[in-house]
Design a protein around this motif. Structure first.
Motif, PDB file in Angstrom:
ATOM      1  N   ASP A 160      -1.882 -17.065   1.990  1.00 55.71           N
ATOM      2  CA  ASP A 160      -1.403 -15.869   2.690  1.00 55.71           C
ATOM      3  C   ASP A 160      -1.368 -14.664   1.782  1.00 55.71           C
ATOM      4  N   GLU A 161      -0.987 -14.901   0.524  1.00 56.82           N
ATOM      5  CA  GLU A 161      -0.901 -13.768  -0.390  1.00 56.82           C
ATOM      6  C   GLU A 161      -2.265 -13.102  -0.550  1.00 56.82           C
ATOM      7  N   HIS A 219      -5.693  -9.058   8.868  1.00 55.40           N
ATOM      8  CA  HIS A 219      -4.959  -9.680   7.756  1.00 55.40           C
ATOM      9  C   HIS A 219      -3.483  -9.330   7.859  1.00 55.40           C
ATOM     10  N   PRO A 220      -2.617 -10.271   7.469  1.00 52.68           N
ATOM     11  CA  PRO A 220      -1.169  -9.992   7.560  1.00 52.68           C
ATOM     12  C   PRO A 220      -0.737  -9.043   6.442  1.00 52.68           C
ATOM     13  N   TYR A 229       0.448  -5.850  -7.914  1.00 52.25           N
ATOM     14  CA  TYR A 229       0.646  -7.204  -7.389  1.00 52.25           C
ATOM     15  C   TYR A 229       1.303  -8.098  -8.418  1.00 52.25           C
ATOM     16  N   ASN A 253       0.823  -1.206   0.000  1.00 49.84           N
ATOM     17  CA  ASN A 253       0.000   0.000   0.000  1.00 49.84           C
ATOM     18  C   ASN A 253       0.866   1.270   0.000  1.00 49.84           C
ATOM     19  N   GLU A 290      -7.480  -1.467  10.977  1.00 54.34           N
ATOM     20  CA  GLU A 290      -8.274  -1.424   9.741  1.00 54.34           C
ATOM     21  C   GLU A 290      -8.026  -2.636   8.852  1.00 54.34           C
ATOM     22  N   ARG A 291      -6.899  -3.310   9.038  1.00 53.48           N
ATOM     23  CA  ARG A 291      -6.607  -4.458   8.164  1.00 53.48           C
ATOM     24  C   ARG A 291      -7.435  -5.671   8.542  1.00 53.48           C
ATOM     25  N   ARG A 318      -4.540 -13.110   1.562  1.00 53.32           N
ATOM     26  CA  ARG A 318      -4.884 -12.416   2.797  1.00 53.32           C
ATOM     27  C   ARG A 318      -4.203 -11.052   2.865  1.00 53.32           C
ATOM     28  N   THR A 319      -2.968 -10.980   2.362  1.00 54.94           N
ATOM     29  CA  THR A 319      -2.322  -9.662   2.395  1.00 54.94           C
ATOM     30  C   THR A 319      -3.047  -8.694   1.471  1.00 54.94           C
ATOM     31  N   ILE A 320      -3.519  -9.217   0.354  1.00 53.45           N
ATOM     32  CA  ILE A 320      -4.251  -8.339  -0.570  1.00 53.45           C
ATOM     33  C   ILE A 320      -5.539  -7.854   0.090  1.00 53.45           C
ATOM     34  N   LEU A 321      -6.240  -8.767   0.761  1.00 49.59           N
ATOM     35  CA  LEU A 321      -7.457  -8.385   1.469  1.00 49.59           C
ATOM     36  C   LEU A 321      -7.149  -7.316   2.508  1.00 49.59           C
ATOM     37  N   GLY A 322      -6.025  -7.492   3.169  1.00 49.67           N
ATOM     38  CA  GLY A 322      -5.632  -6.527   4.180  1.00 49.67           C
ATOM     39  C   GLY A 322      -5.389  -5.157   3.562  1.00 49.67           C
ATOM     40  N   ASP A 323      -4.620  -5.123   2.441  1.00 51.39           N
ATOM     41  CA  ASP A 323      -4.348  -3.851   1.774  1.00 51.39           C
ATOM     42  C   ASP A 323      -5.642  -3.149   1.418  1.00 51.39           C
ATOM     43  N   LEU A 324      -6.543  -3.929   0.844  1.00 52.62           N
ATOM     44  CA  LEU A 324      -7.829  -3.355   0.408  1.00 52.62           C
ATOM     45  C   LEU A 324      -8.600  -2.833   1.613  1.00 52.62           C
ATOM     46  N   ALA A 325      -8.595  -3.620   2.712  1.00 53.26           N
ATOM     47  CA  ALA A 325      -9.353  -3.233   3.887  1.00 53.26           C
ATOM     48  C   ALA A 325      -8.850  -1.913   4.444  1.00 53.26           C
ATOM     49  N   GLU A 326      -7.553  -1.743   4.378  1.00 49.60           N
ATOM     50  CA  GLU A 326      -6.957  -0.509   4.893  1.00 49.60           C
ATOM     51  C   GLU A 326      -7.469   0.694   4.105  1.00 49.60           C
ATOM     52  N   ARG A 378      -4.080  -1.742  -8.644  1.00 54.47           N
ATOM     53  CA  ARG A 378      -3.654  -2.732  -7.686  1.00 54.47           C
ATOM     54  C   ARG A 378      -3.183  -4.018  -8.364  1.00 54.47           C
ATOM     55  N   LEU A 433      -9.501  -6.747  -9.584  1.00 55.65           N
ATOM     56  CA  LEU A 433      -8.426  -7.630  -9.147  1.00 55.65           C
ATOM     57  C   LEU A 433      -8.681  -9.067  -9.548  1.00 55.65           C
TER      58      LEU A 433
END
Lengths: 108, 900
Positions: B29-30, A72-73, A45, A25, A68-69, B32-40, A41, B65
């Motif tokens: 995991d990948e 998620h990692p 990626y 991000n 906010e995440r 999940r990181t994308i979901l996290g980025d989007l969530a932010e 995006r 995506l």
């Protein structure tokens, strides 16, 4: 040595510019704000995956504290030695080519 | 970054979008990181701007995506294993739900884009489905579904000689006895007393006194029909014999209404006409005697009717029903009974009233309505056909555009099955939408029909929407849609893309072919509409003729009550005095102009007596069948039946005076042709009577049939009636008159029930009701057909005008006048309509003969009707063609040429 495209180069440089938070991000924000580019995006990626396949970028999964995440990692990105070398090689090539172009080389 | 307050629940990204990503990108995991980025980013946007904006952002990103990342993955998989991939994606895209959902969404989007066209198609499909379903639903219980008995096809109806009125249908009880003893074809034979309606029974006690209608049935009646009582038992021997123990079986409806479905009523006694009758059983709801055997009446109970010498004396009174043996057929049973009758007649040449005509019971019940029902069914089918033709036209008009769309999609790589499936879904949507409208329409129509008390057609009350019919009509609409819709797809998928693009608007031959087809369809439509219009016109004319029939009496402002006292009268004089007093009270009421008594008002019942024709004796003696009416001295005037000669009955024509009789003109002409019958005598079965008056003919049996010979006897001299009806003439409205007359009746005799009265116009209406029913439905069909044909014409011309805008523009640029353009388009309309009308007239001419039995007072080839209907159709066609013609004539050259 594999070559890097222009966008790939920008991504590598942006990762290197992030001091403490080299995440996707931040890279995207950096590119949008400072490189004047619209970064989708998907493209980012895809580029990251490609750079990893080439051995220029790699990352570690990291649990995130940011609420906010949603738990998620995030991936902490870093540029490999090969990546840094590729970026430098590109810079040399670019500078060589700009050399002697006069005003254009000075950004005029 | 602002963090949301910990007290507020954090706004979460749309769950379904997350699921989409999860599915598209695969777990890991990948992802999940994308979901996290989007969530932010989502949280940021919802903080800074709005939640809605954030959701939109999330969805957009999720879709983009999944498309871009999934595409990449699919490509790499393709490279890894090309064959497996092809197989998989083909299977997936052909059968996977998302793909079907996508096609459906696409079809719906198409519907929205051409909403008017589709709504319109849906409505006409709905109209067709509704009409067809309703008619088949009405037909179904009467003609298609078996009667509600066990093995109904084994049940036969045994009429007498089958001719004339009720007396030709009914048999003497001795016939039943002998047929039972001698036949080899029937498992069992039974019967019921056919003239039950003339009698009525008063229920006293258990609440208000009430007039009931009961049917006398042979003891084995329910056994033959194989109907088991819901509660209680069938009649037993002691009840089935002459003067046996009084017993009744209640109808289900009456039991519910009067006794609130109390099972305890069985075994107790109810008082009918001052005699206690034991209630031995209750009929099941599936068997309503009246609905099957005597529509538009009601039957409250069954009582035993003795098959004995006593009832044999009454003459032809029995409607006979038999259950055939397993190996017997209608013809074999007929032959059997013919043989029996021949031998009985040989043994006793004097024996009369011997005859048998065997038909299936179902046929007998539906008999008089068969041709009307078939006509309606055919009309409904014609409407459905027109609907399909119209639908074809509509879809064909979309054809070229459609073909282009299909060609584009096919060129872009859409597989053929995908295109076909999309068309299938479109047609399905149309058919289902039309089906919903049609179902609503069918429910409305069948409800209205089933609740219409005034229509005397058997089994109508059991009508409900027939699921099979509904499905069938929907299938027809679906197939039409498919066949028409699939043509462009096939065209496109054969790869002729260039043709699809080329044949747009410059009069290519393919387009001309499709125009020809559409024109042919319109001609067919007009022809069908013409047939329906002509048939409707013929029925309408028949109905008019029927309403204009000289009834012989004036039904307006007449109301009748069935009056039956629970009192026992010792002598006729006593009964007369009682009734006369009643009449006097009623005539004295304000607003009552006249009143009288009869044993049967017109158009209700039928009766037949035989009297000898004068002049011939012994062997040559000829008999005349007459319809006897037992009346009081005021009846003829109250009914306003014109007196042709002689005098009315008077109060002085009492039982101890000379017997007097009146006839109608038809009877007088047969009895004393060319002579003055007044003062002459006739021989009745119980003595001689003098003719004192001749009155006009009255249509007593039905409006359609001539009155035949009628005879009137004063009720002061003949006790030959089972009940009396009061007729009251008054200009007061029925609901004002009824209470005051009712009160007057009850003042005189509280045991007479007063709830059941009807106006004679109601009676007349009911006797014309099957005809009106047919007429109404057929007119509705004809009107629908007319409308659809008009729309068809409009559609075709409007389309061809649009298609030829350029041509018309050029012509007008070259000097053709607007009037001439208008005229050319109208001429085209006329040609199409004229062709259709010509074909339709020919078809009507052929079809008309088969409906001759439904017509009254009009020939099936009636030129006036044909001309009128052709004119109507032509007029409507002109109107339909006028608007496109007007549009064509207003074409502006420059715009027309620019548009192309």
């Amino acid at each position: 040595m594999a070559k890097v495209g222009e966008f790939e180069l920008l991504v590598i440089l942006s990762i290197l510019r992030q001091d403490d938070q080299p995440y996707a991000n931040r890279v995207r924000q950096d590119l949008e704000q400072n490189a004047g580019r619209r970064v989708t995006r998907g493209a980012l990626y895809r580029t990251l995956s490609r750079l990893r396949d080439k051995g220029y970028v790699d990352w570690q999964m990291e649990a995130s504290e940011i609420p906010e995440r949603g738990g998620h990692p995030m991936r902490r990105l870093n540029v490999t030695k090969a990546g840094t070398a590729a970026a430098q090689a590109s810079r040399t090539v670019l500078l060589d080519f700009f050399e002697g172009l006069g005003p254009l080389a000075d950004g005029g | 970054m602002t963090h949301p307050s910990p007290l507020l629940p954090q706004l979460l990204p749309p769950r379904r979008a997350q699921q989409l990503l999860w599915r598209a990108l695969g777990p890991g995991d990948e992802t999940r990181t994308i979901l996290g980025d989007l969530a932010e980013d989502f949280a940021q946007i919802s903080d800074r701007e709005s939640a809605a904006k954030a959701r939109r952002f999330y969805w957009r990103e999720a879709v983009l995506l999944s498309l871009s990342l999934k595409g990449q993955r699919a490509l790499s998989e393709l490279a890894a294993d090309a064959d497996r991939h092809t197989l998989e994606t083909t299977m997936k895209s052909a059968f996977s739900l998302p793909a079907i959902a996508q096609d459906t969404r696409y079809a719906l989007r198409g519907l929205r884009m051409e909403l008017r066209l589709y709504l319109f198609s849906m409505m006409i499909i709905g109209l067709g489905i509704g009409a067809t379903t309703a008619v088949y639903s009405v037909m179904s219980p009467l003609m298609l579904r078996p009667l509600p008995f066990d093995q109904p096809d084994r049940l036969a109806w045994v009429a007498n000689d089958g001719e004339g009125g009720m007396s030709g249908v009914t048999s003497r009880t001795s016939n039943l006895r002998d047929f039972r003893a001698l036949n080899k074809s029937f498992d069992s034979l039974t019967g019921y007393f056919a003239f039950f309606e003339q009698g009525s029974t008063n229920l006293v006690g258990n609440g208000e006194p009430e007039k009931l209608i009961g049917v006398g049935v042979a003891q084995n009646f329910l056994d033959v029909l194989r109907v088991a009582p819901l509660v209680g038992r069938n009649f037993v021997d002691e009840e089935g014999v002459w003067d046996g123990r009084p017993a009744v079986i209640l109808s289900h409806g009456f039991w519910q209404r009067r006794f609130a479905s109390d099972r305890g009523i069985v075994g107790t006694a109810i008082t009918l006409d001052s005699t206690p009758h034991e209630v031995v059983g209750v009929l099941p709801p599936s068997f309503d005697f009246a609905v099957i055997f005597k529509p538009s009446t009601r039957v409250d109970f069954l009582r035993p009717f003795a098959i004995s010498d006593e009832t044999d004396q009454w003459g032809n009174t029995l409607s006979m029903i038999g259950r055939l043996k397993p190996d017997a057929t209608i013809p074999s049973a007929q032959a059997d009974l013919d043989r029996i009758i021949a031998s009985l007649q040989q043994d006793d040449p004097e024996r009369w009233g011997l005859g048998a005509v065997v038909t299936g019971l179902q046929r007998q019940v539906s008999g008089p309505y068969r041709s009307a029902m078939w006509l309606l069914a055919a009309a409904a089918a014609a409407v459905m056909l027109i609907v399909c033709v119209n639908l074809s036209n509509l879809l064909l008009s979309k054809g070229p555009k459609r073909a282009k769309e299909m060609a584009v999609r096919s060129a872009l790589g859409a597989p053929r099955h995908r295109l076909l499936r999309q068309l299938l879904i479109e047609s399905l949507l149309l058919a289902v939408g039309g089906g919903v409208i049609g179902l609503a329409l069918a429910i409305a129509i069948t409800r209205a029909v089933a609740s219409a008390n005034a229509i005397s057609i058997p089994l109508l009350k059991t009508v409900s929407v027939d699921g099979g019919a509904l499905l069938f009509s929907m299938a027809v609409a679906l197939v039409t849609g498919l066949v028409i819709g699939i043509v462009p797809a096939l065209q496109a998928s054969t790869g002729n893309v260039a043709a699809a693009f080329g044949g747009s608007s410059r009069g290519a031959s393919a387009s001309r072919r499709s125009n020809r087809l559409r024109e042919a369809l319109v001609v067919a439509e007009v022809a069908l509409a013409c047939v329906l219009l002509v048939l409707g016109g013929l029925l309408l004319e028949s109905f008019q003729q029927l309403l204009d029939v000289e009834l012989g009496f004036q039904p307006r402002e007449l109301v009748t009550w069935k009056i039956k006292s629970a009192r026992d009268f010792e002598t006729l004089t006593e009964l007369n005095a009682h009734s006369d007093e009643l009449i006097r009270n009623i005539v004295a009421l304000p607003g009552v102009e006249a009143a009288g008594l009869t044993d049967a008002v017109p158009l209700g019942t039928n009766r037949n007596w035989s009297i000898p024709k004068p002049g011939k004796e012994g062997e040559d003696q000829e008999m005349l069948g007459v319809f006897p009416h037992i009346i009081d001295s005021r009846y003829i005037q109250a009914m306003q039946i014109p007196l042709r000669s002689g005098r009315h009955f008077t109060v002085d024509d009492t039982v101890d005076r000379d017997r007097v009789v009146m006839f109608n003109e038809s009877a007088a002409e047969v009895l004393y042709p060319g002579q003055d019958p007044i003062g002459r005598t006739v021989q009745l079965f119980d003595g001689e009577a003098t003719i004192v008056g001749i009155v006009a003919d009255v249509r007593h049996v039905s409006l359609e049939s001539d009155s035949g010979a009628e005879m009137y006897l004063p009720y002061s001299q003949s006790w030959n009636f089972s009940s009396l009806e009061l007729v009251v003439r008054s200009s007061l409205p029925v609901d004002v008159l009824a209470p005051s007359v009712g009160a007057a009746i009850q003042r005189e005799d509280p045991t007479i029930p007063i709830g059941h009265y009807q106006s004679l116009t109601q009676v007349v209406d009911r006797s014309t009701s099957p005809r009106r029913f047919t007429l109404l439905l057929l007119s509705a069909f004809a009107a629908t057909a007319l409308l659809l044909a008009a729309l068809g014409i409009y559609g075709v011309l409007s389309y061809s005008v649009t298609e030829r805008t350029r041509e018309i523009g050029i012509r007008m640029a070259l000097g053709e006048s607007a009037g001439s353009v208008l005229w050319r388009v109208l001429a085209k309309t006329m040609t199409l309509a004229g062709l259709g009308i010509g074909l339709g007239a020919m078809a009507s001419f052929a079809v008309g003969r088969s409906v001759a039995s439904l017509l009254y007072g009009v020939e099936p080839t009636d030129p006036a009707t044909f001309t009128l209907m052709a004119f109507v159709l032509l007029l409507v066609a002109c109107l339909a063609g006028y608007f496109p013609a007007l549009r064509a004539s207003r074409t502006q050259t420059v715009i027309a040429l620019q548009a192309q």
